[in-house]
Design a protein around this motif. Structure first.
Motif, PDB file in Angstrom:
ATOM      1  N   MET B   1       0.768  -1.180   0.168  1.00  0.00           N
ATOM      2  CA  MET B   1      -0.492   0.289  -0.076  1.00  0.00           C
ATOM      3  C   MET B   1       0.927   1.427   0.072  1.00  0.00           C
ATOM      4  O   MET B   1       1.549   1.408   0.566  1.00  0.00           O
ATOM      5  CB  MET B   1      -0.726   0.231   0.883  1.00  0.00           C
ATOM      6  CG  MET B   1      -1.794   1.416   1.437  1.00  0.00           C
ATOM      7  SD  MET B   1      -2.582   1.336   3.131  1.00  0.00           S
ATOM      8  CE  MET B   1      -1.201   1.129   3.724  1.00  0.00           C
ATOM      9  N   SER B   2       0.514   2.209  -0.797  1.00  0.00           N
ATOM     10  CA  SER B   2       1.491   3.652  -0.678  1.00  0.00           C
ATOM     11  C   SER B   2       0.853   4.188  -0.044  1.00  0.00           C
ATOM     12  O   SER B   2      -0.384   4.524   0.546  1.00  0.00           O
ATOM     13  CB  SER B   2       1.292   3.964  -2.378  1.00  0.00           C
ATOM     14  OG  SER B   2      -0.113   4.512  -2.070  1.00  0.00           O
ATOM     15  N   PHE B   3       1.896   5.604   0.809  1.00  0.00           N
ATOM     16  CA  PHE B   3       1.718   6.211   1.575  1.00  0.00           C
ATOM     17  C   PHE B   3       0.511   6.987   1.973  1.00  0.00           C
ATOM     18  O   PHE B   3      -0.398   7.248   2.436  1.00  0.00           O
ATOM     19  CB  PHE B   3       2.770   7.637   1.686  1.00  0.00           C
ATOM     20  CG  PHE B   3       3.196   8.451   3.034  1.00  0.00           C
ATOM     21  CD1 PHE B   3       2.458   8.294   4.026  1.00  0.00           C
ATOM     22  CD2 PHE B   3       3.032   9.401   1.697  1.00  0.00           C
ATOM     23  CE1 PHE B   3       2.308   9.076   5.029  1.00  0.00           C
ATOM     24  CE2 PHE B   3       2.932  10.614   3.127  1.00  0.00           C
ATOM     25  CZ  PHE B   3       2.497  10.239   4.464  1.00  0.00           C
ATOM     26  N   LEU B   6      -3.079   5.151   1.971  1.00  0.00           N
ATOM     27  CA  LEU B   6      -3.080   5.152   3.403  1.00  0.00           C
ATOM     28  C   LEU B   6      -3.801   6.196   3.669  1.00  0.00           C
ATOM     29  O   LEU B   6      -4.736   6.413   4.362  1.00  0.00           O
ATOM     30  CB  LEU B   6      -1.810   5.131   4.228  1.00  0.00           C
ATOM     31  CG  LEU B   6      -1.472   5.701   5.476  1.00  0.00           C
ATOM     32  CD1 LEU B   6      -2.444   4.079   6.016  1.00  0.00           C
ATOM     33  CD2 LEU B   6      -0.728   5.887   6.207  1.00  0.00           C
ATOM     34  N   LYS B   9      -7.322   6.532   2.389  1.00  0.00           N
ATOM     35  CA  LYS B   9      -8.156   5.573   3.172  1.00  0.00           C
ATOM     36  C   LYS B   9      -8.758   6.408   5.051  1.00  0.00           C
ATOM     37  O   LYS B   9      -9.927   6.515   5.109  1.00  0.00           O
ATOM     38  CB  LYS B   9      -7.570   4.423   3.606  1.00  0.00           C
ATOM     39  CG  LYS B   9      -7.747   3.416   2.609  1.00  0.00           C
ATOM     40  CD  LYS B   9      -7.010   2.113   2.604  1.00  0.00           C
ATOM     41  CE  LYS B   9      -7.553   0.995   1.805  1.00  0.00           C
ATOM     42  NZ  LYS B   9      -6.464  -0.116   2.081  1.00  0.00           N
ATOM     43  N   ASN B  10      -7.267   7.232   5.212  1.00  0.00           N
ATOM     44  CA  ASN B  10      -7.831   7.141   6.827  1.00  0.00           C
ATOM     45  C   ASN B  10      -9.069   8.191   7.438  1.00  0.00           C
ATOM     46  O   ASN B  10      -9.457   8.011   8.084  1.00  0.00           O
ATOM     47  CB  ASN B  10      -6.362   8.573   7.093  1.00  0.00           C
ATOM     48  CG  ASN B  10      -5.207   6.529   7.798  1.00  0.00           C
ATOM     49  OD1 ASN B  10      -6.178   5.718   7.993  1.00  0.00           O
ATOM     50  ND2 ASN B  10      -4.430   7.736   7.735  1.00  0.00           N
ATOM     51  N   ARG B  13     -12.707   6.438   8.472  1.00  0.00           N
ATOM     52  CA  ARG B  13     -12.459   5.338   9.454  1.00  0.00           C
ATOM     53  C   ARG B  13     -13.295   5.813  10.017  1.00  0.00           C
ATOM     54  O   ARG B  13     -14.716   4.841  10.075  1.00  0.00           O
ATOM     55  CB  ARG B  13     -11.251   5.867  10.233  1.00  0.00           C
ATOM     56  CG  ARG B  13      -9.761   5.017   9.792  1.00  0.00           C
ATOM     57  CD  ARG B  13      -9.450   5.404  10.841  1.00  0.00           C
ATOM     58  NE  ARG B  13      -7.952   5.403  10.845  1.00  0.00           N
ATOM     59  CZ  ARG B  13      -6.344   4.991  11.658  1.00  0.00           C
ATOM     60  NH1 ARG B  13      -7.045   4.993  12.554  1.00  0.00           N
ATOM     61  NH2 ARG B  13      -5.275   4.185  11.121  1.00  0.00           N
TER      62      ARG B  13
END
Lengths: 221, 371
Positions: B1-3, B6, B9-10, B13
């Motif tokens: 997974m690339s930065f 991330l 996605k974050n 949440r």
């Protein structure tokens, strides 16, 4: 030839303007590849000592050399933590919204590895901890023991020379705890990694090559 | 997974909190976009009016706040015709009346012989007669809306006018209104010998700038010339008021959106304090943590930007369906959406910086102890 990987001299650390002395003149040497357990009652300073070795905190006084790095002089310690240290916490502290595999890749960001290399390394480590079937699962879909195994894989991501484990079996039942300890022992014997583990439990401490007792911020002889 | 993955996605949440934050910011962006579309529509419509027919420039009253309120003596039409370089000049009187369910029915008074200034195409019937015959021609849009055609009558200020023709100019405002003789509109509005503006056509080969400079010099205190939309901006404050309102709303959206983003991101950072401690423990640099939180904030606001643009378009379409279509033609310029996204980006950067900075400066041991 000096084969110490950790050399600590007269280490002091206080909190609340030194009213509470967590470490009160610690002198300690740990050899490369040694498995050391640190025991002591709550508030004795053992976790603070572990944090000092892992460069998560800075001492007020004394010196601390870890893997050739003088931690009291270095300003940016992130590279040191990334390359030399692998942390395993009592609570796994995994990121809940990403997969098990992605959690293991997290420490590898910024280390120059390509996405493919990161993926391959994560898969290899998850295979090592027996979770190759569950790489796409989210941490919330795993048992406590499985999560801690993911945390072990994450700690090994950058091939650290030292593993610091702070009560790694503290939140697990005895059977799962034994499985985790077996894995850590295996890692120490096969990979020659220096393993430092904080624990309350004497039976767990006895698995180590050497046990250090910390009381009132001092190493007891 | 690339930065990058991330970072994307974050923010999702906590879906409810993120959705609420996105809606909050999107409303601001939607307002900016909708106002921008309206302003551009009005500008385009005004520009079409300015470029009407063969006129090279128009002459209006000096120091008037809105071009529509300009009132000048009809005698200037003849005087301007005599200026060197001027080929023709035609006086026009504009009026607005409430006709049936349209409160903004625009009526333009112009002599039948000068009707070519309006660049219209008579699609049915013929132009009204000169003088004071009670005749009128209505635009295609007005004809459809009022369901009236040639031979029908329209009542204006109590007088009945017979429709002699249906026209089309392509300008929504004009096509939604009507043309009749200048004399009739002057009488109806009690503005005898007055006109709103003068359409001026210059000689072939003459220089517009020279002619307008001559008019401006000669009638400095009474009249002013408008040859372009830029000229209009200095005469007509209507467009500049909408422009200013649009910028004020942009600023308000930045402030309100920024506070919303700060709140959302601070909550997010609080909830993830231990996690940030772990990231530091595994060797992440402060600037990577700062980049992650700031990136999450920008992702949040850019999604809000997309939602806001869609909401803005939907709002405009709803206004069109509610009857604004008769006198407003929306113009979807790239600039408007770019402004919406620029505001979203600024909100993301401003709102995300403080939480990101805080997260990056968290002492790792303190973060790891956080319950």
């Amino acid at each position: 030839m000096n084969d110490n990987i950790i050399e600590i001299k007269n280490l002091e650390k206080g909190f609340e303007n030194s009213k509470i002395m967590a470490l009160n003149g610690i002198d300690l040497e740990i050899k490369k590849g040694e498995f050391v357990s640190i025991i002591g009652p709550s508030g004795s300073g053992k976790s603070t000592l572990l944090n000092m070795i892992g460069a998560l905190d800075k001492p007020d006084k004394g010196s601390i050399m870890v893997a050739g790095n003088n931690l009291t002089q270095k300003k940016d310690l992130s590279n040191f933590r990334s390359q030399e240290i692998g942390f395993i916490f009592q609570l796994h502290n995994l990121i809940p919204n990403i997969s098990v595999q992605e959690n293991v890749e997290i420490p590898m960001y910024g280390t120059g590895r390509s996405g493919k290399e990161m993926r391959e390394r994560a898969l290899k480590l998850l295979d090592y901890v027996g979770l190759s079937e569950k790489i796409k699962r989210k941490p919330t879909e795993l048992s406590g023991g499985e999560r801690q195994r993911v945390a072990i894989a994450r700690a090994l991501a950058n091939e650290p020379s030292i593993i610091l484990a702070d009560e790694p079996t503290g939140s697990l039942d005895s059977k799962t705890g034994k499985m985790i300890l077996d894995r850590l022992s295996d890692l120490h014997s096969k990979e020659n990694v220096t393993l430092i583990m904080v624990t309350h439990d004497m039976s767990i401490a006895s698995l180590a090559d050497r046990t250090i007792k910390v009381l009132d911020g001092k190493v007891q002889n | 997974m690339s930065f990058f993955s991330l970072i994307v996605k974050n923010p999702f949440r906590n879906k409810t909190r993120t959705a609420l934050a996105i809606v909050g910011i999107a409303i601001g962006i939607a307002t900016i976009v909708a106002l921008g579309i309206i302003t551009d529509g009005l500008k385009a419509s005004t520009e079409e009016t300015l470029k009407a027919g063969g006129s090279d420039f128009i002459v209006v009253e000096a120091n008037v706040s809105d071009m529509f309120f300009s009132k000048i003596d009809e005698k200037y039409v003849n005087e301007i015709t005599k200026i060197d370089g001027v080929d023709q000049a035609a006086g026009v009187l504009m009026a607005m009346q409430s006709v049936e369910d349209n409160p903004y029915f625009v009526i333009i008074g112009i002599d039948a012989k000068n009707i070519q200034f309006s660049d219209m195409k008579i699609t049915k019937g013929k132009v009204f007669s000169s003088g004071d015959a009670r005749e009128i021609i209505i635009g295609k849009v007005a004809s459809e809306k009022m369901n009236k055609t040639v031979g029908d009558t329209i009542t204006l200020s109590g007088d009945k006018y017979t429709i002699t023709g249906i026209f089309e100019t392509g300008d929504l405002q004009q096509d939604g209104g009507a043309f009749m003789s200048l004399a009739n509109v002057q009488k109806m509005e009690s503005k005898e010998d007055k006109v709103t503006m003068i359409y001026v056509k210059i000689d072939k080969g003459a220089d517009v700038e020279k002619v307008t400079a001559e008019v401006d010099k000669k009638y400095k205190s009474e009249l002013t010339t408008v040859a372009s939309l830029e000229d209009l901006a200095s005469v007509d404050q209507g467009l500049s008021i909408i422009d200013t309102a649009s910028w004020a709303i942009s600023l308000l959206a930045i402030v309100i959106g920024g506070i919303g983003v700060i709140n959302t991101m601070i909550m997010s950072v609080y909830e993830r304090t231990r996690e940030i401690g772990v990231l530091k423990a595994v060797g992440w640099k402060n600037r990577r943590i700062l980049g992650m939180i700031l990136g999450e904030s920008i992702v949040l606001t850019l999604v809000a930007g997309i939602v806001g643009c869609v909401m803005g378009i939907v709002a405009i379409q709803a206004l069109m369906l509610l009857g604004m279509g008769g006198f407003l033609k929306p113009v979807y310029n790239f600039d408007v959406f770019a402004r919406g996204f620029a505001v979203a980006l600024i909100v993301g950067l401003i709102g995300g910086f403080y939480p990101a900075y805080r997260a990056s400066r968290l002492p790792p041991t303190e973060a790891l102890r956080y319950e």
